[in-house]
Design a protein around this motif. Structure first.
Motif, PDB file in Angstrom:
ATOM      1  N   ASN A  10       0.820  -1.215   0.000  1.00 45.29           N
ATOM      2  CA  ASN A  10       0.000   0.000   0.000  1.00 45.29           C
ATOM      3  C   ASN A  10       0.851   1.261   0.000  1.00 45.29           C
ATOM      4  O   ASN A  10       0.413   2.323   0.442  1.00 45.29           O
ATOM      5  N   GLY A  11       2.091   1.147  -0.469  1.00 44.27           N
ATOM      6  CA  GLY A  11       2.919   2.331  -0.671  1.00 44.27           C
ATOM      7  C   GLY A  11       3.887   2.666   0.438  1.00 44.27           C
ATOM      8  O   GLY A  11       4.756   3.527   0.265  1.00 44.27           O
ATOM      9  N   GLY A  12       3.757   2.058   1.609  1.00 44.87           N
ATOM     10  CA  GLY A  12       4.668   2.350   2.706  1.00 44.87           C
ATOM     11  C   GLY A  12       4.609   3.784   3.193  1.00 44.87           C
ATOM     12  O   GLY A  12       5.628   4.383   3.555  1.00 44.87           O
ATOM     13  N   TYR A  13       3.415   4.381   3.248  1.00 49.96           N
ATOM     14  CA  TYR A  13       3.268   5.782   3.671  1.00 49.96           C
ATOM     15  C   TYR A  13       3.330   5.901   5.197  1.00 49.96           C
ATOM     16  O   TYR A  13       2.801   5.057   5.932  1.00 49.96           O
ATOM     17  N   GLU A  14       3.965   6.967   5.660  1.00 53.02           N
ATOM     18  CA  GLU A  14       4.030   7.270   7.090  1.00 53.02           C
ATOM     19  C   GLU A  14       2.769   8.052   7.479  1.00 53.02           C
ATOM     20  O   GLU A  14       2.515   9.138   6.963  1.00 53.02           O
ATOM     21  N   ILE A  15       2.001   7.493   8.404  1.00 49.57           N
ATOM     22  CA  ILE A  15       0.788   8.142   8.885  1.00 49.57           C
ATOM     23  C   ILE A  15       1.002   8.552  10.331  1.00 49.57           C
ATOM     24  O   ILE A  15       1.398   7.735  11.173  1.00 49.57           O
ATOM     25  N   LYS A  16       0.774   9.801  10.656  1.00 49.95           N
ATOM     26  CA  LYS A  16       0.925  10.279  12.026  1.00 49.95           C
ATOM     27  C   LYS A  16      -0.440  10.317  12.711  1.00 49.95           C
ATOM     28  O   LYS A  16      -1.485  10.386  12.055  1.00 49.95           O
ATOM     29  N   LYS A  17      -0.410  10.265  14.034  1.00 46.88           N
ATOM     30  CA  LYS A  17      -1.649  10.392  14.775  1.00 46.88           C
ATOM     31  C   LYS A  17      -2.142  11.831  14.666  1.00 46.88           C
ATOM     32  O   LYS A  17      -1.377  12.779  14.809  1.00 46.88           O
ATOM     33  N   GLY A  18      -3.427  11.983  14.368  1.00 42.71           N
ATOM     34  CA  GLY A  18      -3.983  13.317  14.147  1.00 42.71           C
ATOM     35  C   GLY A  18      -4.282  13.525  12.676  1.00 42.71           C
ATOM     36  O   GLY A  18      -4.479  12.564  11.926  1.00 42.71           O
ATOM     37  N   TYR A  19      -4.280  14.772  12.249  1.00 39.23           N
ATOM     38  CA  TYR A  19      -4.648  15.078  10.864  1.00 39.23           C
ATOM     39  C   TYR A  19      -3.457  14.893   9.929  1.00 39.23           C
ATOM     40  O   TYR A  19      -2.332  15.286  10.228  1.00 39.23           O
ATOM     41  N   ASN A  20      -3.725  14.277   8.778  1.00 38.57           N
ATOM     42  CA  ASN A  20      -2.727  14.055   7.737  1.00 38.57           C
ATOM     43  C   ASN A  20      -3.281  14.583   6.419  1.00 38.57           C
ATOM     44  O   ASN A  20      -4.407  14.247   6.044  1.00 38.57           O
ATOM     45  N   HIS A  21      -2.488  15.418   5.731  1.00 30.66           N
ATOM     46  CA  HIS A  21      -2.916  15.850   4.403  1.00 30.66           C
ATOM     47  C   HIS A  21      -2.552  14.754   3.410  1.00 30.66           C
ATOM     48  O   HIS A  21      -1.399  14.317   3.348  1.00 30.66           O
ATOM     49  N   MET A  22      -3.531  14.313   2.648  1.00 30.22           N
ATOM     50  CA  MET A  22      -3.323  13.168   1.770  1.00 30.22           C
ATOM     51  C   MET A  22      -3.728  13.479   0.340  1.00 30.22           C
ATOM     52  O   MET A  22      -4.764  14.109   0.096  1.00 30.22           O
ATOM     53  N   ASP A  23      -2.889  13.013  -0.600  1.00 33.19           N
ATOM     54  CA  ASP A  23      -3.295  13.029  -1.994  1.00 33.19           C
ATOM     55  C   ASP A  23      -4.041  11.733  -2.261  1.00 33.19           C
ATOM     56  O   ASP A  23      -4.295  10.933  -1.346  1.00 33.19           O
ATOM     57  N   GLY A  24      -4.419  11.489  -3.523  1.00 32.82           N
ATOM     58  CA  GLY A  24      -5.230  10.329  -3.850  1.00 32.82           C
ATOM     59  C   GLY A  24      -4.578   9.004  -3.481  1.00 32.82           C
ATOM     60  O   GLY A  24      -5.216   8.130  -2.879  1.00 32.82           O
ATOM     61  N   LYS A  25      -3.291   8.843  -3.813  1.00 38.70           N
ATOM     62  CA  LYS A  25      -2.606   7.580  -3.539  1.00 38.70           C
ATOM     63  C   LYS A  25      -2.493   7.308  -2.037  1.00 38.70           C
ATOM     64  O   LYS A  25      -2.690   6.184  -1.577  1.00 38.70           O
ATOM     65  N   LYS A  26      -2.180   8.342  -1.275  1.00 37.02           N
ATOM     66  CA  LYS A  26      -2.021   8.177   0.163  1.00 37.02           C
ATOM     67  C   LYS A  26      -3.362   7.895   0.835  1.00 37.02           C
ATOM     68  O   LYS A  26      -3.448   7.042   1.740  1.00 37.02           O
ATOM     69  N   ALA A  27      -4.413   8.588   0.397  1.00 35.20           N
ATOM     70  CA  ALA A  27      -5.749   8.359   0.959  1.00 35.20           C
ATOM     71  C   ALA A  27      -6.212   6.932   0.663  1.00 35.20           C
ATOM     72  O   ALA A  27      -6.835   6.280   1.509  1.00 35.20           O
ATOM     73  N   LEU A  28      -5.899   6.442  -0.528  1.00 42.41           N
ATOM     74  CA  LEU A  28      -6.254   5.077  -0.897  1.00 42.41           C
ATOM     75  C   LEU A  28      -5.500   4.072  -0.030  1.00 42.41           C
ATOM     76  O   LEU A  28      -6.083   3.104   0.484  1.00 42.41           O
ATOM     77  N   ALA A  29      -4.190   4.308   0.154  1.00 37.48           N
ATOM     78  CA  ALA A  29      -3.381   3.407   0.990  1.00 37.48           C
ATOM     79  C   ALA A  29      -3.892   3.404   2.425  1.00 37.48           C
ATOM     80  O   ALA A  29      -3.999   2.348   3.068  1.00 37.48           O
ATOM     81  N   PHE A  30      -4.230   4.578   2.944  1.00 41.35           N
ATOM     82  CA  PHE A  30      -4.744   4.708   4.313  1.00 41.35           C
ATOM     83  C   PHE A  30      -6.053   3.943   4.478  1.00 41.35           C
ATOM     84  O   PHE A  30      -6.258   3.227   5.472  1.00 41.35           O
ATOM     85  N   SER A  31      -6.948   4.067   3.515  1.00 41.96           N
ATOM     86  CA  SER A  31      -8.261   3.439   3.626  1.00 41.96           C
ATOM     87  C   SER A  31      -8.223   1.936   3.384  1.00 41.96           C
ATOM     88  O   SER A  31      -9.151   1.220   3.762  1.00 41.96           O
ATOM     89  N   ARG A  32      -7.132   1.438   2.783  1.00 43.42           N
ATOM     90  CA  ARG A  32      -7.015   0.003   2.512  1.00 43.42           C
ATOM     91  C   ARG A  32      -6.236  -0.739   3.601  1.00 43.42           C
ATOM     92  O   ARG A  32      -6.310  -1.964   3.693  1.00 43.42           O
ATOM     93  N   GLU A  33      -5.506  -0.011   4.427  1.00 43.38           N
ATOM     94  CA  GLU A  33      -4.587  -0.658   5.368  1.00 43.38           C
ATOM     95  C   GLU A  33      -5.315  -1.419   6.475  1.00 43.38           C
ATOM     96  O   GLU A  33      -6.178  -0.868   7.165  1.00 43.38           O
TER      97      GLU A  33
END
Length: 533
Positions: free
Chosen positions: A349-372
């Motif tokens: 899913n891209g290996g994106y770093e997600i922090k606790k709290g609000y994260n600004h996401m583009d399409g790829k990152k939002a997709l990776a976040f929602s699939r994890e």
């Protein structure tokens, strides 16, 4: 000489005036077309349409007025051209909006596409169907047999030969037979690949597709024609696990109910884990399967399954996929999503770093976040909550000025990647209502839970798969939350018991006349019937 120059200037001025009047005429024409298109689309409230008409009339009159004084004729011409160009752009936007809405809400979208493939091992020498005529083909004995048989008939007609076919009770046995050489080719619905890979890891990398047979089937499924601005309703959002066009049959990895009350301005998001171990109405019989597999049998199967879980009516559906989410987020310029945990998405899913709290996401990152679901605490349950967070962020961004700057991109993200049985009038009436009153909405979310286990499933009967046994208490609580938004009340068990006691005691009350007692019994039975539903 001066007279000649004066006449030239006069002729030039008159030509400029004529050009200005022509520009005014064009402005009036495109303005009328714009108003007609806006009325046809039926998104803007009537007061906005009226205001727009007045503004356009005043502008046209002002441009015409500038053509009388000689000094302002050139300015009038320039302004007429600019305003006409703006009206043309507005017409393009409205026409494009109407075309996209028409495409995603009419019968053109009510089809499902099944891709039936013929596959061999990756190192097989066969390059085309003609090279496999002496092969033995493996097929599933029961699952999607209708489409499999249609494909076999087509292949036999195409080749002029009769295929040798071996039936298998489950996919695992069929795949093992391919690996062992018992069969040299297999025929199956591509929609089952996710299910196959749950037990046959890396399956798609070990095979090679020789032939694709696309079968398009019309889905006889329409939504309620109710006025959605006056009546609460529930939409099923199905997120299928494929890229590309939305009509392709696939598992449903996202299963979210969106209950909307337009009168109280309340929205309830209810997420059900993909691995919920449930019966699939009119498909699995007494057997159970994972909720995600319901999508393979059609969106109507997923809706019937969720309707059975929560004992509610589901009025409409929306189908989206990976491409929809990615493109929509990018069209809005990214979204700010709240994460309950800090984690790194899986490498797939891209290996994106997600922090606790609000994260600004583009399409790829939002997709990776929602699939994890692998690297986040809570697994599939947390993934459902994260999907709700992404949807909430999308709704909030869509209500901001970003929707104007990314308007055409939003339309592009919906076309071919979005499907619903809501009518165009229902969608536009909701937008029109929101524009008219501008009220804020209360958006709440809830998820049901369960315990994990391993079970044989209807769609894979040879090996146990990871499933989640529903927690009935959480289901009952979620149902109560849905009913609260719908404005309905559930009969509590104590009320049912009280009603039954009344019926039992009534027979011993001799002083009550027969007619009165009969009427009371009939009324109480109706009450109990309502409670039982």
């Amino acid at each position: 000489m001066e007279e000649v120059q004066r006449k030239k200037k006069s002729r030039k001025s008159k030509k400029l005036q004529l050009a200005g009047f022509i520009g005014c005429g064009l402005l009036i024409v495109v303005s009328v077309v714009l108003i007609v298109q806006a009325m046809r689309l039926n998104v803007l409230p009537d007061k906005y349409i009226a205001a727009l008409a007045v503004v356009l009339f005043v502008l046209a009159a002002a441009m015409a007025g500038l053509q009388f004084p000689k000094k302002t004729r050139l300015l009038g011409c320039i302004l007429s051209v600019l305003l006409t160009a703006a009206m043309v752009v507005g017409n393009v936007y409205l026409a494009r909006t109407h075309m996209v809405l028409d495409g995603i809400t009419t019968e053109e979208g009510n089809y499902k596409v099944d891709n039936i493939v013929v596959a061999v091992m990756k190192d097989d020498r066969a390059e085309a169907l003609e090279d496999t005529l002496i092969y033995n083909f493996g097929i599933h004995k029961t699952l999607d047999r209708e489409n499999t048989d249609k494909t076999i008939e087509s292949l036999e007609s195409q080749s002029g030969a009769t295929l040798n076919v071996t039936e298998f009770d489950d996919f695992s046995a069929m795949i093992e037979a391919l690996y062992d050489g018992e069969v040299q080719a297999i025929i199956y619905n591509e929609a089952y690949e996710g299910t196959i890979e749950e037990t046959q890891k890396d399956f798609t990398n070990k095979i090679r597709v020789l032939e694709n047979h696309v079968i398009t089937t019309k889905v006889e499924f329409t939504g309620d024609d109710a006025n959605v601005t006056q009546k609460p309703f529930t939409i099923y959002i199905s997120g299928i696990d494929v890229k590309g066009k939305i009509s392709q049959t696939s598992r449903s990895d996202v299963n979210m109910l969106v209950t909307v009350n337009p009168l109280t301005k309340e929205v309830m998001l209810t997420t059900t884990p993909r691995d919920y171990f449930v019966q699939l109405p009119e498909v699995s019989g007494e057997s159970r399967d994972k909720l995600t597999h319901a999508g393979i049998y059609g969106v109507d199967c997923s809706m019937a399954t969720l309707s059975q879980i929560y004992n509610i009516d589901i009025d409409y559906y929306v189908r989206v996929n990976f491409t929809t989410l990615k493109n929509l987020v990018d069209a809005l310029g990214g979204v700010d999503v709240y994460s309950e945990y800090a984690f790194t998405t899986h490498y797939k899913n891209g290996g994106y770093e997600i922090k606790k709290g609000y994260n600004h996401m583009d399409g790829k990152k939002a997709l990776a976040f929602s699939r994890e679901r692998y690297n986040v605490p809570g697994g599939d349950e947390q993934r459902g909550k994260d999907q709700q967070a992404v949807l909430k962020a999308l709704l909030e961004k869509a209500m901001s000025p970003s929707i104007l700057t990314g308007y055409m991109g939003i339309l592009d993200s919906l076309e071919d990647y979005f499907e619903t049985n809501m009518s165009m009038d229902q969608i536009t009436s909701l937008v029109k209502m929101q524009l008219a009153d501008g009220s804020s909405w209360s958006i709440k979310s809830q998820s049901v839970t369960g315990t994990f286990g391993n079970e044989y499933c209807y769609s894979e009967r040879s090996q146990r798969l990871s499933v989640m046994y529903p927690d009935e208490a959480s289901v009952a609580k979620a149902r109560k939350g849905i009913l609260a938004v719908l404005g309905e009340e559930e009969m509590i068990p104590e009320a049912v018991d009280a009603g039954q006691n009344i019926l039992r005691n009534m027979t011993s009350v001799n002083q009550v006349g027969d007619d009165a007692r009969s009427a009371m019994e009939d009324a109480m039975n109706r009450l109990l019937g309502i409670a039982a539903e």
